[in-house]
Design a protein around this motif. Structure first.
Motif, PDB file in Angstrom:
ATOM      1  N   GLY A   1       0.826  -1.205   0.000  1.00 25.29           N
ATOM      2  CA  GLY A   1       0.000   0.000   0.000  1.00 25.29           C
ATOM      3  C   GLY A   1       0.856   1.249   0.000  1.00 25.29           C
ATOM      4  N   LEU A   2       1.911   1.244   0.784  1.00 23.38           N
ATOM      5  CA  LEU A   2       2.804   2.400   0.880  1.00 23.38           C
ATOM      6  C   LEU A   2       3.760   2.495  -0.300  1.00 23.38           C
ATOM      7  N   GLN A   3       3.975   1.401  -0.986  1.00 26.74           N
ATOM      8  CA  GLN A   3       4.912   1.378  -2.111  1.00 26.74           C
ATOM      9  C   GLN A   3       4.497   2.365  -3.202  1.00 26.74           C
ATOM     10  N   VAL A   4       3.198   2.612  -3.325  1.00 30.79           N
ATOM     11  CA  VAL A   4       2.705   3.569  -4.315  1.00 30.79           C
ATOM     12  C   VAL A   4       3.313   4.948  -4.053  1.00 30.79           C
ATOM     13  N   LEU A   5       3.363   5.363  -2.800  1.00 29.76           N
ATOM     14  CA  LEU A   5       3.970   6.652  -2.470  1.00 29.76           C
ATOM     15  C   LEU A   5       5.453   6.648  -2.801  1.00 29.76           C
ATOM     16  N   ASP A   6       6.116   5.547  -2.491  1.00 28.81           N
ATOM     17  CA  ASP A   6       7.554   5.440  -2.738  1.00 28.81           C
ATOM     18  C   ASP A   6       7.876   5.479  -4.223  1.00 28.81           C
ATOM     19  N   THR A   7       7.055   4.875  -5.064  1.00 34.29           N
ATOM     20  CA  THR A   7       7.416   4.738  -6.480  1.00 34.29           C
ATOM     21  C   THR A   7       6.674   5.681  -7.430  1.00 34.29           C
ATOM     22  N   GLU A   8       5.497   6.183  -7.053  1.00 31.16           N
ATOM     23  CA  GLU A   8       4.701   6.977  -7.986  1.00 31.16           C
ATOM     24  C   GLU A   8       4.577   8.454  -7.648  1.00 31.16           C
ATOM     25  N   ALA A   9       4.754   8.832  -6.385  1.00 35.06           N
ATOM     26  CA  ALA A   9       4.630  10.248  -6.011  1.00 35.06           C
ATOM     27  C   ALA A   9       5.730  11.059  -6.676  1.00 35.06           C
TER      28      ALA A   9
END
Length: 126
Positions: free
Chosen positions: A12-20
């Motif tokens: 769930g948090l990986q989206v912030l790490d890779t897409e933000a």
């Protein structure tokens, strides 16, 4: 006792790490990408994807979190009172996260803003 593996929380948090790719300061809490990126936007800092947040890590007392980088050279693009921050994925026009600043701050177009590092977390199961 409920259990979630760290991998479940991390994805769930990986989206912030890779897409933000952009952190903005806003005049109100945005509920959409357009509100964050245009309607309420007072300033921004653009990053290459994957550079705005670190990898998921342990959150206290339980769960997982990602931590943003501190901003020392954000661009103020409008004058007003910044009361919230927003994180977006500009490539896909997605508002990923938003919350209030620790304290509101008057800003003037053309100036620079700073923003300390902050955490976004998911608590462990209760």
């Amino acid at each position: 006792m409920p259990y979630l593996n760290d991998r479940v929380l991390d994805n769930g948090l990986q989206v912030l790490d890779t897409e933000a790719d952009k952190i903005l300061i806003c005049s109100a809490e945005p509920a959409t990408f357009t509100a964050a990126n245009a309607t309420n936007a007072l300033g921004n800092k653009t990053f290459s994807a994957g550079a705005a947040f670190g990898s998921p890590a342990v959150r206290s007392p339980s769960g997982r979190k990602v931590t943003s980088v501190a901003i020392s050279d954000g661009t103020v693009t409008g004058s007003g009172t910044a009361s919230h921050w927003a994180v977006v994925d500009s490539v896909n026009s997605r508002l990923l996260a938003a919350s209030s600043l620790a304290s509101s701050q008057a800003v003037t177009s053309g100036n620079v803003f700073t923003l300390g590092a902050f955490d976004i977390g998911i608590p462990g199961p209760a």
